[in-house]
Design a protein around this motif. Sequence first.
Motif, PDB file in Angstrom:
ATOM      1  N   ALA A   1     -10.389 -26.151  24.621  1.00 42.63           N
ATOM      2  CA  ALA A   1     -11.517 -26.806  23.955  1.00 42.63           C
ATOM      3  C   ALA A   1     -12.428 -27.481  24.956  1.00 42.63           C
ATOM      4  CB  ALA A   1     -11.002 -27.810  22.923  1.00 42.63           C
ATOM      5  N   LEU A   2     -11.809 -28.182  25.930  1.00 39.20           N
ATOM      6  CA  LEU A   2     -12.616 -28.851  26.954  1.00 39.20           C
ATOM      7  C   LEU A   2     -13.397 -27.845  27.783  1.00 39.20           C
ATOM      8  CD1 LEU A   2     -10.096 -31.599  28.179  1.00 39.20           C
ATOM      9  CD2 LEU A   2     -12.188 -31.926  26.818  1.00 39.20           C
ATOM     10  N   SER A   3     -12.753 -26.724  28.062  1.00 40.46           N
ATOM     11  CA  SER A   3     -13.434 -25.681  28.827  1.00 40.46           C
ATOM     12  C   SER A   3     -14.627 -25.128  28.051  1.00 40.46           C
ATOM     13  CB  SER A   3     -12.441 -24.565  29.158  1.00 40.46           C
ATOM     14  OG  SER A   3     -13.094 -23.511  29.841  1.00 40.46           O
ATOM     15  N   GLU A   4     -14.415 -24.944  26.735  1.00 38.34           N
ATOM     16  CA  GLU A   4     -15.507 -24.447  25.902  1.00 38.34           C
ATOM     17  C   GLU A   4     -16.640 -25.460  25.816  1.00 38.34           C
ATOM     18  OE1 GLU A   4     -13.637 -23.563  22.247  1.00 38.34           O
ATOM     19  OE2 GLU A   4     -12.709 -21.677  22.944  1.00 38.34           O
ATOM     20  N   LEU A   5     -16.262 -26.727  25.677  1.00 36.10           N
ATOM     21  CA  LEU A   5     -17.296 -27.775  25.615  1.00 36.10           C
ATOM     22  C   LEU A   5     -18.072 -27.854  26.926  1.00 36.10           C
ATOM     23  CD1 LEU A   5     -15.410 -30.650  23.741  1.00 36.10           C
ATOM     24  CD2 LEU A   5     -17.366 -29.328  22.912  1.00 36.10           C
ATOM     25  N   ALA A   6     -17.337 -27.706  28.036  1.00 38.52           N
ATOM     26  CA  ALA A   6     -17.998 -27.745  29.336  1.00 38.52           C
ATOM     27  C   ALA A   6     -18.965 -26.582  29.484  1.00 38.52           C
ATOM     28  CB  ALA A   6     -16.956 -27.715  30.449  1.00 38.52           C
ATOM     29  N   ALA A   7     -18.527 -25.406  28.999  1.00 39.18           N
ATOM     30  CA  ALA A   7     -19.401 -24.242  29.079  1.00 39.18           C
ATOM     31  C   ALA A   7     -20.654 -24.434  28.228  1.00 39.18           C
ATOM     32  CB  ALA A   7     -18.640 -23.006  28.628  1.00 39.18           C
ATOM     33  N   ILE A   8     -20.435 -24.945  27.012  1.00 40.82           N
ATOM     34  CA  ILE A   8     -21.584 -25.220  26.130  1.00 40.82           C
ATOM     35  C   ILE A   8     -22.518 -26.234  26.774  1.00 40.82           C
ATOM     36  CG2 ILE A   8     -22.260 -26.237  23.922  1.00 40.82           C
ATOM     37  CD1 ILE A   8     -19.656 -25.055  22.756  1.00 40.82           C
ATOM     38  N   TYR A   9     -21.945 -27.285  27.358  1.00 39.35           N
ATOM     39  CA  TYR A   9     -22.727 -28.359  27.977  1.00 39.35           C
ATOM     40  C   TYR A   9     -23.542 -27.806  29.141  1.00 39.35           C
ATOM     41  CZ  TYR A   9     -23.729 -33.017  29.885  1.00 39.35           C
ATOM     42  OH  TYR A   9     -24.357 -34.151  30.336  1.00 39.35           O
ATOM     43  N   ASN A  10     -22.859 -27.041  29.992  1.00 41.11           N
ATOM     44  CA  ASN A  10     -23.520 -26.554  31.198  1.00 41.11           C
ATOM     45  C   ASN A  10     -24.546 -25.464  30.903  1.00 41.11           C
ATOM     46  OD1 ASN A  10     -22.141 -28.246  33.003  1.00 41.11           O
ATOM     47  ND2 ASN A  10     -20.373 -26.858  33.072  1.00 41.11           N
ATOM     48  N   ASP A  11     -24.290 -24.648  29.899  1.00 41.53           N
ATOM     49  CA  ASP A  11     -25.176 -23.509  29.617  1.00 41.53           C
ATOM     50  C   ASP A  11     -26.192 -23.791  28.513  1.00 41.53           C
ATOM     51  OD1 ASP A  11     -23.741 -22.143  31.520  1.00 41.53           O
ATOM     52  OD2 ASP A  11     -22.389 -21.201  30.058  1.00 41.53           O
ATOM     53  N   ALA A  12     -26.231 -25.009  28.003  1.00 46.63           N
ATOM     54  CA  ALA A  12     -27.152 -25.345  26.907  1.00 46.63           C
ATOM     55  C   ALA A  12     -28.606 -25.123  27.339  1.00 46.63           C
ATOM     56  CB  ALA A  12     -26.953 -26.787  26.460  1.00 46.63           C
ATOM     57  N   PRO A  13     -29.486 -24.657  26.424  1.00 46.80           N
ATOM     58  CA  PRO A  13     -30.895 -24.409  26.767  1.00 46.80           C
ATOM     59  C   PRO A  13     -31.704 -25.701  26.900  1.00 46.80           C
ATOM     60  CG  PRO A  13     -30.509 -23.945  24.455  1.00 46.80           C
ATOM     61  CD  PRO A  13     -29.170 -24.223  25.044  1.00 46.80           C
ATOM     62  N   ILE A  14     -31.112 -26.818  26.548  1.00 46.50           N
ATOM     63  CA  ILE A  14     -31.785 -28.108  26.728  1.00 46.50           C
ATOM     64  C   ILE A  14     -31.047 -28.887  27.810  1.00 46.50           C
ATOM     65  CG2 ILE A  14     -32.669 -28.207  24.370  1.00 46.50           C
ATOM     66  CD1 ILE A  14     -30.338 -30.038  23.670  1.00 46.50           C
ATOM     67  N   GLY A  15     -31.763 -29.821  28.456  1.00 47.90           N
ATOM     68  CA  GLY A  15     -31.151 -30.599  29.522  1.00 47.90           C
ATOM     69  C   GLY A  15     -30.308 -31.731  28.979  1.00 47.90           C
ATOM     70  N   MET A  16     -29.170 -31.963  29.614  1.00 52.89           N
ATOM     71  CA  MET A  16     -28.281 -33.054  29.205  1.00 52.89           C
ATOM     72  C   MET A  16     -27.696 -33.711  30.449  1.00 52.89           C
ATOM     73  SD  MET A  16     -26.303 -31.599  25.804  1.00 52.89           S
ATOM     74  CE  MET A  16     -25.735 -30.084  26.561  1.00 52.89           C
ATOM     75  N   ALA A  17     -27.479 -35.031  30.330  1.00 56.53           N
ATOM     76  CA  ALA A  17     -26.895 -35.771  31.453  1.00 56.53           C
ATOM     77  C   ALA A  17     -26.292 -37.063  30.952  1.00 56.53           C
ATOM     78  CB  ALA A  17     -27.954 -36.054  32.518  1.00 56.53           C
ATOM     79  N   VAL A  18     -25.393 -37.636  31.771  1.00 58.11           N
ATOM     80  CA  VAL A  18     -24.841 -38.965  31.534  1.00 58.11           C
ATOM     81  C   VAL A  18     -25.167 -39.791  32.771  1.00 58.11           C
ATOM     82  CG1 VAL A  18     -22.782 -40.355  31.126  1.00 58.11           C
ATOM     83  CG2 VAL A  18     -23.001 -38.107  30.048  1.00 58.11           C
ATOM     84  N   ILE A  19     -25.867 -40.915  32.543  1.00 61.50           N
ATOM     85  CA  ILE A  19     -26.290 -41.784  33.637  1.00 61.50           C
ATOM     86  C   ILE A  19     -25.638 -43.143  33.446  1.00 61.50           C
ATOM     87  CG2 ILE A  19     -28.255 -42.852  34.818  1.00 61.50           C
ATOM     88  CD1 ILE A  19     -29.982 -40.581  33.753  1.00 61.50           C
ATOM     89  N   GLY A  20     -24.956 -43.637  34.498  1.00 63.42           N
ATOM     90  CA  GLY A  20     -24.307 -44.931  34.412  1.00 63.42           C
ATOM     91  C   GLY A  20     -25.305 -46.064  34.422  1.00 63.42           C
ATOM     92  N   THR A  21     -24.811 -47.255  34.110  1.00 65.49           N
ATOM     93  CA  THR A  21     -25.695 -48.423  34.102  1.00 65.49           C
ATOM     94  C   THR A  21     -26.149 -48.796  35.504  1.00 65.49           C
ATOM     95  OG1 THR A  21     -23.714 -49.825  34.110  1.00 65.49           O
ATOM     96  CG2 THR A  21     -24.731 -49.358  31.973  1.00 65.49           C
ATOM     97  N   ASP A  22     -25.517 -48.175  36.523  1.00 64.45           N
ATOM     98  CA  ASP A  22     -25.987 -48.357  37.900  1.00 64.45           C
ATOM     99  C   ASP A  22     -27.024 -47.314  38.274  1.00 64.45           C
ATOM    100  OD1 ASP A  22     -24.428 -46.145  37.889  1.00 64.45           O
ATOM    101  OD2 ASP A  22     -23.143 -46.737  39.570  1.00 64.45           O
TER     102      ASP A  22
END
Length: 477
Positions: free
Chosen positions: A18-39
């Motif tokens: 499941a994590l692998s599938e989510l990672a693939a979906i996340y990485n290959d998504a047609p829209i940009g996504m990111a997680v930015i820390g409070t730093d």
Amino acid sequence: MLEDHHHLLAEYSAVQQALSELAAIYNDAPIGMAVIGTDFRFQRINARLAEMNGAPVEAHIGRTIREVVPALADIGEGLVRKIAETRESILNLEVEGETAAKPGVIRSFIEHWSPVFGANDAVVAVNVVVEEVTAQKRAEERLRQSERRLSTALRAGQLGVFEYNYQPSPSHYWDKTVRQIWGVGPSDVVTDAFFWSTLHPEDEARVRLTFARSEDPAGSRRYDAEYRIFRRGDNALRWVKVASDMFFDGNDPVRLIGTIQDITDRKQTEEQALLLMREVNHRSKNLLAVVQSIAHQMARGADPETFASGFAERLAGLASCQDLLVRSHWQGVDLAALIAGQLAHYKHLIGTRIHLAGEPLRISANTAQSLGMALHELATNAAKYGALSVAGGEVRIGWAASAADDAFSISWTERGGPPVAVPDHRGLGSQIITRLLERSIGGSVVLDFDPSGLRWSARAKASAVLEAKRLEAAAKD
């Protein structure tokens, strides 16, 4: 225990899958996504957002926004701070700026920034979802420019736009220009009943037939017409021109779209031109009849040479009168100008031997022609046999009009010329200054062959002789 171990391994494998599938979906998504820390450092980013920023995924992880996309750093850091403080998402944010991927190019993005909470319910990071809309923005701007050009063209052509929809129920859309033509306000509701009530009764049946034909799918699917309406408010009569197309769903009409133009000024010009052509035709026939009559009368017993010279002189007199009428657009002629035109050959004597006395008057076009011919005959006779044939002879021409008494008079008096005798024969010239003029003005003419000098006078109703506007002005005075 062995069974539990296999069960745990299966669950672990499923989670990893499941994590692998989510990672693939996340990485290959047609829209940009990111997680930015409070730093402000990138903790995770997918390939699409990395591509937008112009740097590989590895170049983002652990680095700050300012290090990767300095042009957008102030905006990004500000958003992270605000979300950390308010603990609320910021959605549908429009952002524009340059990126390293396309230096010098302003790109547009729609972004959604949401808080990521840690174990102690504190904001530990921000989740970012970015969709690039540069192409859409440019398309929208091109559409706006096209609409502005269309609007400019419509205004230049004084065209209004309308739309008539059949479904779900009949409805009208009229833009500002169309509403101004019909005299309705921006909030007024336009209905079928209102539209048909504004049409001129003589045009309604024709417009209904044209509209019905446009609803026939086998026809031209066009609704083009010119008709009259009564503008709401002042009830002014206006002419409009409609050019439109009917759209169908199968054989059913669903929408009519087109333009409307106020053509009242054009119609008035056309009507004036038509009236003018009719007037020119009428007056041309009258003039030709006069010329024919003159030629017929002069041809009786005249030798060719005498006929040619006399006929040419009379035509010149007629031409002078016609010139004045044309310059005044057949709206009457100044009497003093008419007299001066018929005395053109003797203009050097005006003020010395030819004396004019009378108030400014404008006589009607019909009177100008017959009176001009009479004055031409009097001048020709005076030059050949009367006061203008000898040195010292004088001619006095006077006129007057009274709106109150509806009276007009004009006189020609000669003095100082050869003795006058009553002629044995009265030819065409005598007829022009007496009987022909009397019939034209509906008045009376007196011709006196006084031995001391010819005297001629004509009287008629002012309303029959003066141009209408001049008569109205005189009555007000």
